[in-house]
Motif scaffolding. Structure first.
Motif, PDB file in Angstrom:
ATOM      1  N   PHE A 196       1.195  -1.337   0.238  1.00  0.00           N
ATOM      2  CA  PHE A 196       0.068  -0.211   0.371  1.00  0.00           C
ATOM      3  C   PHE A 196       1.067   1.095   0.068  1.00  0.00           C
ATOM      4  CE2 PHE A 196      -3.463  -2.707   1.525  1.00  0.00           C
ATOM      5  CZ  PHE A 196      -4.785  -1.953   0.818  1.00  0.00           C
ATOM      6  N   VAL A 197       0.067   2.429  -0.612  1.00  0.00           N
ATOM      7  CA  VAL A 197       0.393   3.845  -0.588  1.00  0.00           C
ATOM      8  C   VAL A 197      -0.086   4.560   0.168  1.00  0.00           C
ATOM      9  CG1 VAL A 197       1.994   5.246  -1.964  1.00  0.00           C
ATOM     10  CG2 VAL A 197       2.112   2.943  -2.991  1.00  0.00           C
ATOM     11  N   PHE A 198       0.250   4.866   1.272  1.00  0.00           N
ATOM     12  CA  PHE A 198      -0.720   5.086   1.851  1.00  0.00           C
ATOM     13  C   PHE A 198      -0.711   6.652   2.754  1.00  0.00           C
ATOM     14  CE2 PHE A 198      -4.004   5.237   5.045  1.00  0.00           C
ATOM     15  CZ  PHE A 198      -5.169   5.399   4.297  1.00  0.00           C
ATOM     16  N   PHE A 199      -1.007   7.636   3.264  1.00  0.00           N
ATOM     17  CA  PHE A 199      -0.948   8.376   4.204  1.00  0.00           C
ATOM     18  C   PHE A 199      -0.636   8.271   5.371  1.00  0.00           C
ATOM     19  CE2 PHE A 199      -5.334   9.390   2.303  1.00  0.00           C
ATOM     20  CZ  PHE A 199      -4.962  11.248   1.603  1.00  0.00           C
ATOM     21  N   SER A 200      -0.177   9.394   5.642  1.00  0.00           N
ATOM     22  CA  SER A 200       1.955   9.101   6.857  1.00  0.00           C
ATOM     23  C   SER A 200       0.298   8.964   7.729  1.00  0.00           C
ATOM     24  CB  SER A 200       2.214  10.089   6.508  1.00  0.00           C
ATOM     25  OG  SER A 200       3.354  10.052   8.231  1.00  0.00           O
ATOM     26  N   ARG A 201       0.685   8.741   9.319  1.00  0.00           N
ATOM     27  CA  ARG A 201      -0.261   8.883  10.723  1.00  0.00           C
ATOM     28  C   ARG A 201       0.038  10.254  11.370  1.00  0.00           C
ATOM     29  NH1 ARG A 201      -2.931   5.231  13.651  1.00  0.00           N
ATOM     30  NH2 ARG A 201      -1.383   3.797  13.095  1.00  0.00           N
ATOM     31  N   THR A 205      -5.229  12.808   8.907  1.00  0.00           N
ATOM     32  CA  THR A 205      -5.896  12.868   7.854  1.00  0.00           C
ATOM     33  C   THR A 205      -7.116  11.882   8.720  1.00  0.00           C
ATOM     34  OG1 THR A 205      -5.499  11.058   6.087  1.00  0.00           O
ATOM     35  CG2 THR A 205      -4.898  13.566   6.009  1.00  0.00           C
ATOM     36  N   ALA A 206      -7.842  12.553   8.599  1.00  0.00           N
ATOM     37  CA  ALA A 206      -9.614  11.413   9.094  1.00  0.00           C
ATOM     38  C   ALA A 206      -9.484  10.151   8.833  1.00  0.00           C
ATOM     39  CB  ALA A 206     -11.002  11.990   8.775  1.00  0.00           C
ATOM     40  N   LEU A 207      -9.270  10.349   7.032  1.00  0.00           N
ATOM     41  CA  LEU A 207      -8.957   9.078   6.006  1.00  0.00           C
ATOM     42  C   LEU A 207      -8.408   7.792   6.446  1.00  0.00           C
ATOM     43  CD1 LEU A 207      -9.053  10.868   2.032  1.00  0.00           C
ATOM     44  CD2 LEU A 207     -10.602   9.085   3.551  1.00  0.00           C
ATOM     45  N   TYR A 208      -6.922   8.258   6.881  1.00  0.00           N
ATOM     46  CA  TYR A 208      -6.302   7.160   7.128  1.00  0.00           C
ATOM     47  C   TYR A 208      -6.882   6.046   8.503  1.00  0.00           C
ATOM     48  CZ  TYR A 208      -1.178   5.335   9.886  1.00  0.00           C
ATOM     49  OH  TYR A 208      -1.485   4.727  10.049  1.00  0.00           O
ATOM     50  N   PRO A 222      -2.832  -3.879   6.486  1.00  0.00           N
ATOM     51  CA  PRO A 222      -2.625  -3.417   4.750  1.00  0.00           C
ATOM     52  C   PRO A 222      -0.525  -3.633   5.269  1.00  0.00           C
ATOM     53  CG  PRO A 222      -3.692  -1.512   6.073  1.00  0.00           C
ATOM     54  CD  PRO A 222      -4.084  -2.590   6.662  1.00  0.00           C
ATOM     55  N   TYR A 223      -0.523  -3.751   4.548  1.00  0.00           N
ATOM     56  CA  TYR A 223       1.482  -3.726   4.750  1.00  0.00           C
ATOM     57  C   TYR A 223       1.642  -2.766   3.566  1.00  0.00           C
ATOM     58  CZ  TYR A 223       6.564  -4.574   3.693  1.00  0.00           C
ATOM     59  OH  TYR A 223       7.593  -4.587   3.408  1.00  0.00           O
ATOM     60  N   ILE A 224       1.879  -1.303   4.632  1.00  0.00           N
ATOM     61  CA  ILE A 224       2.311   0.278   3.444  1.00  0.00           C
ATOM     62  C   ILE A 224       3.410  -0.009   3.475  1.00  0.00           C
ATOM     63  CG2 ILE A 224       2.030   2.203   4.271  1.00  0.00           C
ATOM     64  CD1 ILE A 224      -0.590   1.651   6.053  1.00  0.00           C
ATOM     65  N   THR A 225       3.678   0.757   2.409  1.00  0.00           N
ATOM     66  CA  THR A 225       5.053   0.413   2.151  1.00  0.00           C
ATOM     67  C   THR A 225       5.750   2.343   1.938  1.00  0.00           C
ATOM     68  OG1 THR A 225       4.376  -0.062  -0.145  1.00  0.00           O
ATOM     69  CG2 THR A 225       5.209  -1.583   1.267  1.00  0.00           C
ATOM     70  N   GLN A 226       5.151   3.011   1.789  1.00  0.00           N
ATOM     71  CA  GLN A 226       4.852   4.783   1.330  1.00  0.00           C
ATOM     72  C   GLN A 226       4.073   5.122   1.946  1.00  0.00           C
ATOM     73  OE1 GLN A 226       7.809   5.527  -0.546  1.00  0.00           O
ATOM     74  NE2 GLN A 226       8.379   3.261  -1.101  1.00  0.00           N
ATOM     75  N   GLU A 227       4.449   6.024   2.806  1.00  0.00           N
ATOM     76  CA  GLU A 227       3.595   6.776   3.595  1.00  0.00           C
ATOM     77  C   GLU A 227       4.034   8.567   3.500  1.00  0.00           C
ATOM     78  OE1 GLU A 227       4.145   6.409   7.454  1.00  0.00           O
ATOM     79  OE2 GLU A 227       3.016   4.701   8.032  1.00  0.00           O
ATOM     80  N   VAL A 228       3.459   9.081   2.830  1.00  0.00           N
ATOM     81  CA  VAL A 228       2.906  10.706   2.425  1.00  0.00           C
ATOM     82  C   VAL A 228       2.005  11.377   2.795  1.00  0.00           C
ATOM     83  CG1 VAL A 228       4.355   9.742   0.140  1.00  0.00           C
ATOM     84  CG2 VAL A 228       1.469   9.639   0.140  1.00  0.00           C
ATOM     85  N   GLY A 229       2.186  12.505   2.362  1.00  0.00           N
ATOM     86  CA  GLY A 229       1.112  13.594   3.191  1.00  0.00           C
ATOM     87  C   GLY A 229      -0.136  13.902   2.176  1.00  0.00           C
ATOM     88  N   ALA A 231      -2.909  13.276  -0.934  1.00  0.00           N
ATOM     89  CA  ALA A 231      -3.253  12.528  -2.257  1.00  0.00           C
ATOM     90  C   ALA A 231      -3.323  12.360  -3.298  1.00  0.00           C
ATOM     91  CB  ALA A 231      -4.778  12.598  -1.655  1.00  0.00           C
ATOM     92  N   MET A 232      -2.519  13.115  -4.252  1.00  0.00           N
ATOM     93  CA  MET A 232      -2.044  13.490  -5.252  1.00  0.00           C
ATOM     94  C   MET A 232      -0.566  12.565  -5.393  1.00  0.00           C
ATOM     95  SD  MET A 232      -4.414  15.038  -7.135  1.00  0.00           S
ATOM     96  CE  MET A 232      -3.707  15.238  -8.380  1.00  0.00           C
ATOM     97  N   THR A 233       0.547  12.777  -4.544  1.00  0.00           N
ATOM     98  CA  THR A 233       1.555  12.134  -4.403  1.00  0.00           C
ATOM     99  C   THR A 233       1.407  10.454  -4.262  1.00  0.00           C
ATOM    100  OG1 THR A 233       2.057  13.943  -3.377  1.00  0.00           O
ATOM    101  CG2 THR A 233       3.591  11.670  -3.229  1.00  0.00           C
ATOM    102  N   ILE A 234       0.059  10.214  -3.273  1.00  0.00           N
ATOM    103  CA  ILE A 234      -0.313   8.919  -3.399  1.00  0.00           C
ATOM    104  C   ILE A 234      -0.104   8.424  -4.946  1.00  0.00           C
ATOM    105  CG2 ILE A 234      -1.856   7.024  -2.848  1.00  0.00           C
ATOM    106  CD1 ILE A 234      -2.383   8.405  -0.061  1.00  0.00           C
ATOM    107  N   ILE A 235      -1.973   9.243  -5.869  1.00  0.00           N
ATOM    108  CA  ILE A 235      -1.628   8.254  -6.987  1.00  0.00           C
ATOM    109  C   ILE A 235       0.055   9.082  -7.895  1.00  0.00           C
ATOM    110  CG2 ILE A 235      -3.291   9.190  -8.743  1.00  0.00           C
ATOM    111  CD1 ILE A 235      -4.526  10.913  -6.847  1.00  0.00           C
ATOM    112  N   GLY A 236       0.086   9.745  -7.836  1.00  0.00           N
ATOM    113  CA  GLY A 236       1.962   8.796  -8.596  1.00  0.00           C
ATOM    114  C   GLY A 236       2.882   8.350  -8.128  1.00  0.00           C
ATOM    115  N   LEU A 237       2.607   7.665  -7.043  1.00  0.00           N
ATOM    116  CA  LEU A 237       2.801   6.809  -6.762  1.00  0.00           C
ATOM    117  C   LEU A 237       2.608   5.808  -6.992  1.00  0.00           C
ATOM    118  CD1 LEU A 237       4.838   7.500  -3.086  1.00  0.00           C
ATOM    119  CD2 LEU A 237       6.460   7.720  -5.130  1.00  0.00           C
ATOM    120  N   VAL A 238       1.390   5.112  -6.954  1.00  0.00           N
ATOM    121  CA  VAL A 238       0.866   3.731  -7.725  1.00  0.00           C
ATOM    122  C   VAL A 238       0.932   3.681  -8.909  1.00  0.00           C
ATOM    123  CG1 VAL A 238      -1.327   3.227  -8.688  1.00  0.00           C
ATOM    124  CG2 VAL A 238      -1.372   4.479  -5.648  1.00  0.00           C
ATOM    125  N   ALA A 239       1.522   5.684  -9.861  1.00  0.00           N
ATOM    126  CA  ALA A 239       1.275   4.958 -11.080  1.00  0.00           C
ATOM    127  C   ALA A 239       2.403   4.782 -11.406  1.00  0.00           C
ATOM    128  CB  ALA A 239       1.082   6.571 -12.156  1.00  0.00           C
TER     129      ALA A 239
END
Length: 299
Positions: A196-201, A205-208, A222-229, A231-239
């Motif tokens: 998972f690429v996900f928000f950092s704790r 964010t409420a979504l976390y 979930p096995y979170i391998t990347q944490e970022v701040g 959502a746009m960065t999350i989408i970019g890393l998924v891409a």
């Protein structure tokens, strides 16, 4: 005794008519009180403003100067009154709104802001992009009039109205095996083995909390391998192929090469969007107007 606005209005009427009788009729008062008020004004000013005899009324040099100043004072008062009335009607002023990063991609939010701008073009809108939890303190202390946020636990002084329930989507790289599943059949359990690429704790964010709770209820840790701040960065890393993620459907409007958005089958794969304001602080007319637009356009 101080000079009052009525003294200025009386003087202007006489100065424009150059006749006490016509000025009194225009002001809808009798002539003797008008003459008395003009005499009192001259005493307060300390100068003779009108030259009068049995036949004529004229302005003295001091009167000509005073008339120009009286016009300016009355005009400023009228403009101040009109400005106050327009502020009361919500036609001018300032409206400060907090919003999460997904809010501009939510159709009802963008359409409401566009409609509000057409209704109240002279109201200055200040938009502050902050996540849900970061909006709470500014709403409490009055820095924000309204907050557009995800569902979260609110302090007692804040209240919310439900704007919409938004489905969650799985965000996966193009060509990922999950894209081969039949549409509408993807479940949280199918994501158990994914990175998972996900928000950092720390971002808060409420979504976390919300998404992790949904995954936990489905038995997925979930096995979170990347944490970022962001959502746009999350989408970019998924891409970039660094993992998958889960985001609200509004982000599906972000078209980035290399990303596929997949609907989830679970009925609880939803997130609420709220309109939040202070419970005890009266809303401005502008804030009430925007709230009404958002709630009515969603219906």
């Amino acid at each position: 005794m101080n000079i009052e606005l009525r003294h200025l209005r009386y003087f202007v009427a006489v100065a424009e008519e150059l006749h006490f009788g016509r000025a009194a009729e225009r002001l809808r008062i009798s002539q003797p009180p008008l003459s008395q008020q003009i005499q009192a004004l001259e005493e307060m000013v300390g100068a003779r403003l009108l030259a009068r005899n049995n036949r004529n009324v004229g302005l003295t040099q001091a009167g000509e100067m005073f008339l120009k100043e009286a016009y300016q004072v009355l005009d400023q008062v009228n403009r101040a009154a009109e400005k106050a009335a327009r502020l009361e009607r919500g036609e001018i002023g300032e409206l400060t709104i907090g919003f999460t990063s997904s809010a501009p991609f939510i159709s009802v939010v963008s359409r409401s802001l566009r409609a509000f701008r057409q209704l109240s073009p002279n109201v200055h809108i200040k938009m502050r992009e902050v996540n849900t939890k970061q909006q709470l303190e500014p709403l409490l202390n009055g820095e924000l009039d309204l907050g557009v946020m995800r569902n979260t636990r609110l302090p007692d002084a804040l209240q919310h109205q439900l704007l919409l329930c938004e489905p969650l989507l799985a965000v996966v790289p193009n060509g990922h095996p999950l894209t081969q599943m039949a549409p509408g059949t993807l479940r949280f359990a199918d994501l158990a083995q994914e990175h998972f690429v996900f928000f950092s704790r720390e971002v808060g964010t409420a979504l976390y909390d919300e998404i992790l709770a949904l995954l936990a209820n489905a038995g997925v840790s979930p096995y979170i391998t990347q944490e970022v701040g962001e959502a746009m960065t999350i989408i970019g890393l998924v891409a970039a192929g660094l993992g998958i993620s889960i985001l609200p459907m509004s982000f599906g409007r972000v078209k980035i090469d290399g990303v596929t958005y997949l609907p989830l089958a679970e009925p609880d794969a939803m997130t609420e969007v709220w309109l939040v304001h202070h419970r005890n602080r009266p809303l401005t007319v502008a804030a009430q107007t925007l709230m009404a637009l958002m709630l009515n356009l969603h219906k």
